[in-house]
Write an enzyme that holds these catalytic residues in place. Structure first.
Site, PDB file in Angstrom:
ATOM      1  N   LYS A  88      39.836  73.769 -10.403  1.00 27.66           N
ATOM      2  CA  LYS A  88      41.435  73.872 -10.347  1.00 27.66           C
ATOM      3  C   LYS A  88      41.635  74.692 -11.721  1.00 27.66           C
ATOM      4  O   LYS A  88      42.577  74.126 -12.369  1.00 27.66           O
ATOM      5  CB  LYS A  88      42.015  72.508 -10.071  1.00 27.66           C
ATOM      6  CG  LYS A  88      41.565  72.313  -8.670  1.00 27.66           C
ATOM      7  CD  LYS A  88      42.792  70.937  -8.281  1.00 27.66           C
ATOM      8  CE  LYS A  88      42.327  70.437  -6.879  1.00 27.66           C
ATOM      9  NZ  LYS A  88      41.266  69.763  -6.592  1.00 27.66           N
ATOM     10  N   THR A  95      40.219  80.889 -22.280  1.00 31.32           N
ATOM     11  CA  THR A  95      39.800  79.574 -21.775  1.00 31.32           C
ATOM     12  C   THR A  95      39.220  79.495 -20.634  1.00 31.32           C
ATOM     13  O   THR A  95      38.033  78.860 -20.369  1.00 31.32           O
ATOM     14  CB  THR A  95      40.894  78.469 -22.111  1.00 31.32           C
ATOM     15  OG1 THR A  95      41.578  78.468 -23.435  1.00 31.32           O
ATOM     16  CG2 THR A  95      40.534  77.139 -21.892  1.00 31.32           C
ATOM     17  N   ARG A 233      35.862  61.325   1.107  1.00 27.02           N
ATOM     18  CA  ARG A 233      35.953  59.824   1.286  1.00 27.02           C
ATOM     19  C   ARG A 233      35.408  59.310   2.780  1.00 27.02           C
ATOM     20  O   ARG A 233      34.625  58.371   2.937  1.00 27.02           O
ATOM     21  CB  ARG A 233      37.154  59.055   0.836  1.00 27.02           C
ATOM     22  CG  ARG A 233      37.283  59.251  -0.471  1.00 27.02           C
ATOM     23  CD  ARG A 233      38.519  58.997  -1.032  1.00 27.02           C
ATOM     24  NE  ARG A 233      39.508  59.985  -0.404  1.00 27.02           N
ATOM     25  CZ  ARG A 233      41.055  59.894  -0.481  1.00 27.02           C
ATOM     26  NH1 ARG A 233      41.411  59.067  -1.116  1.00 27.02           N
ATOM     27  NH2 ARG A 233      41.738  60.843  -0.288  1.00 27.02           N
TER      28      ARG A 233
HETATM   29  P1  XMP Z   1      39.023  63.453   0.627  1.00 27.37           P
HETATM   30  O1  XMP Z   1      38.211  62.229   0.038  1.00 27.37           O
HETATM   31  O2  XMP Z   1      40.461  63.295   0.802  1.00 27.37           O
HETATM   32  O3  XMP Z   1      38.801  64.278  -0.622  1.00 27.37           O
HETATM   33  O4  XMP Z   1      38.535  64.032   1.887  1.00 27.37           O
HETATM   34  C1  XMP Z   1      39.091  65.671  -0.609  1.00 27.37           C
HETATM   35  C2  XMP Z   1      38.506  66.527  -1.972  1.00 27.37           C
HETATM   36  O5  XMP Z   1      39.150  67.663  -2.048  1.00 27.37           O
HETATM   37  C3  XMP Z   1      39.996  67.573  -3.064  1.00 27.37           C
HETATM   38  N1  XMP Z   1      41.166  68.166  -3.070  1.00 27.37           N
HETATM   39  C4  XMP Z   1      41.663  69.234  -3.001  1.00 27.37           C
HETATM   40  N2  XMP Z   1      40.939  70.257  -3.765  1.00 27.37           N
HETATM   41  N3  XMP Z   1      42.870  71.715  -3.214  1.00 27.37           N
HETATM   42  C5  XMP Z   1      41.447  71.440  -3.704  1.00 27.37           C
HETATM   43  O6  XMP Z   1      41.037  72.451  -4.538  1.00 27.37           O
HETATM   44  C6  XMP Z   1      43.323  70.680  -2.560  1.00 27.37           C
HETATM   45  O7  XMP Z   1      44.506  71.044  -2.065  1.00 27.37           O
HETATM   46  C7  XMP Z   1      42.669  69.564  -2.385  1.00 27.37           C
HETATM   47  N4  XMP Z   1      43.114  68.266  -1.969  1.00 27.37           N
HETATM   48  C8  XMP Z   1      41.974  67.762  -2.110  1.00 27.37           C
HETATM   49  C9  XMP Z   1      39.728  66.270  -3.800  1.00 27.37           C
HETATM   50  O8  XMP Z   1      39.985  66.169  -5.238  1.00 27.37           O
HETATM   51  C10 XMP Z   1      38.736  65.720  -3.344  1.00 27.37           C
HETATM   52  O9  XMP Z   1      37.709  66.009  -3.934  1.00 27.37           O
END
Ligand code: XMP
Length: 255
Positions: A88, A95, A233
Site C-alpha cells: 500500500k 521514497t 484467514r
Molecule cells: P482476509 O483474512 O480478510 O485478508 O481474507 C485479506 C488480506 O487482504 C488485505 N486487504 C487488503 N489489501 N486492499 C488491499 O490492498 C484492501 O482493500 C484490502 N482489504 C484487505 C489484508 O491486509 C489481508 O492481507
C-alpha cells in the site's frame, strides 16, 4: 509480458483466480522462528488451488525482506505462482521508488499502492521502476473494511475536470490513465465492484479481498466483476488450509 498478462496466464493454467494472502497472527519473539515454517507449510499444501500469493507487512516484519521473505518468494515462483507485495505504497516519489526497488529486488512480481498520493513526485516514480523491471502496480480503489467509505467513498471535486465525483471513481479512472495492472475493490462492496468494472471494462482487472472473515462472498464478487479474489484467514486460519482452499475453489468453478 506485463504482470496483468502473466497473472491471467497463471490463473488459466492453474484454473484458479484465488490469490492467497499469506497472513498469520502476531508471534512473540520466542515463537518467531515458527512463522517462516508455518508460511512455508501453508504454501506447500495450498499452492495447487491458487494463482498467486500476496504478502503483507505483517509477514515482512517477523521474517525480514532479504532473509525469509526473499526465500519464500523464491518458493512461490518455484511452484509456478506469482508474488504480490501488499505494501500500500503511500509516500513521496523518491521514497516510493526505494521501497519498490527493495521489494522487486526481493523478487516480487507486483506491488500494491495507494493512488491518494497522486502522480507527480508520488506514484510516477513507482510506475517507472515497475515498468523498467517488468513488474506490476495494483492500485487501491475501494478497500474492504467497514470504514472504507470515510476515505474511498468521499465526494470530491476532480482536480482536472472540476466536477463532483466519488474518490473511488477518480481512483478507477487514474488506474486506466496510469496503466495500472489492477485495482483492489473489497468483495464486501459488490455494487462498488460493478460500478468500477463499468469504468475499467476488461482493461484493468479487479482484485477483491474481504471474502469470508470480513463478510464478502466469492461468488457475489466474481459475478459483480472481480477477476481475482484475495483470501487470507479463511484459508490460513483454517484447521485444514488445503481443504479450505479447495472448497473455496470448488465453490467458484463455473462462476
Ligand atoms: P482476509 O483474512 O480478510 O485478508 O481474507 C485479506 C488480506 O487482504 C488485505 N486487504 C487488503 N489489501 N486492499 C488491499 O490492498 C484492501 O482493500 C484490502 N482489504 C484487505 C489484508 O491486509 C489481508 O492481507
Amino acid at each position: 509480458m506485463s504482470f496483468k498478462a502473466r497473472i491471467k496466464e497463471t490463473a488459466n493454467r492453474k484454473d484458479s483466480r484465488i490469490v492467497l494472502a499469506l497472513d498469520f497472527p502476531y508471534q512473540p519473539p520466542e515463537n518467531r522462528a515458527n512463522v517462516f515454517a508455518r508460511a512455508q507449510s501453508v504454501l506447500d499444501i495450498v499452492h495447487p488451488y491458487v494463482c498467486a500469493v500476496k504478502i503483507n507487512h505483517h509477514l515482512i516484519l517477523p521474517l525480514g525482506t532479504f532473509d525469509g521473505v526473499q526465500q519464500l518468494v523464491g518458493q512461490v515462483h518455484a511452484k509456478g505462482l506469482l508474488a504480490i507485495m501488499d505494501a500500500k505504497v503511500n509516500d513521496i516519489g523518491a521514497t516510493n521508488q526505494v521501497i519498490a526497488d527493495y521489494y522487486f529486488a526481493a523478487g516480487f512480481d507486483a506491488i500494491i499502492a495507494n493512488p491518494f498520493v497522486g502522480w507527480e513526485e508520488g506514484l510516477k516514480p513507482l510506475f517507472e521502476v515497475s515498468r523498467r523491471l517488468g513488474r506490476g502496480v495494483i492500485l487501491l480503489a475501494y478497500m474492504s473494511h467497514k470504514g472504507a467509505h470515510e476515505g474511498y467513498g468521499q465526494t470530491i471535486i476532480d482536480a482536472e475536470t472540476g466536477e463532483r465525483t466519488s474518490q473511488y471513481v477518480s481512483f478507477a479512472k487514474k488506474a486506466l490513465k496510469w496503466g495500472a495492472d489492477g485495482v483492489v475493490v473489497g468483495a464486501t462492496y459488490p455494487q462498488k465492484i460493478a460500478e468500477i468494472k463499468g469504468i475499467l471494462g476488461e482493461t484493468v482487472p479487479i482484485y477483491s479481498p474481504g471474502v469470508g472473515e470480513q463478510g464478502g462472498t466469492a461468488e457475489t464478487a466474481l459475478k459483480a466483476g472481480s477477476s481475482y479474489l484475495i483470501v487470507g484467514r479463511e484459508i490460513t486460519h483454517a484447521g485444514d488450509p488445503a481443504q479450505a482452499a479447495r472448497r473455496l475453489l470448488d465453490s467458484i468453478k463455473g462462476v
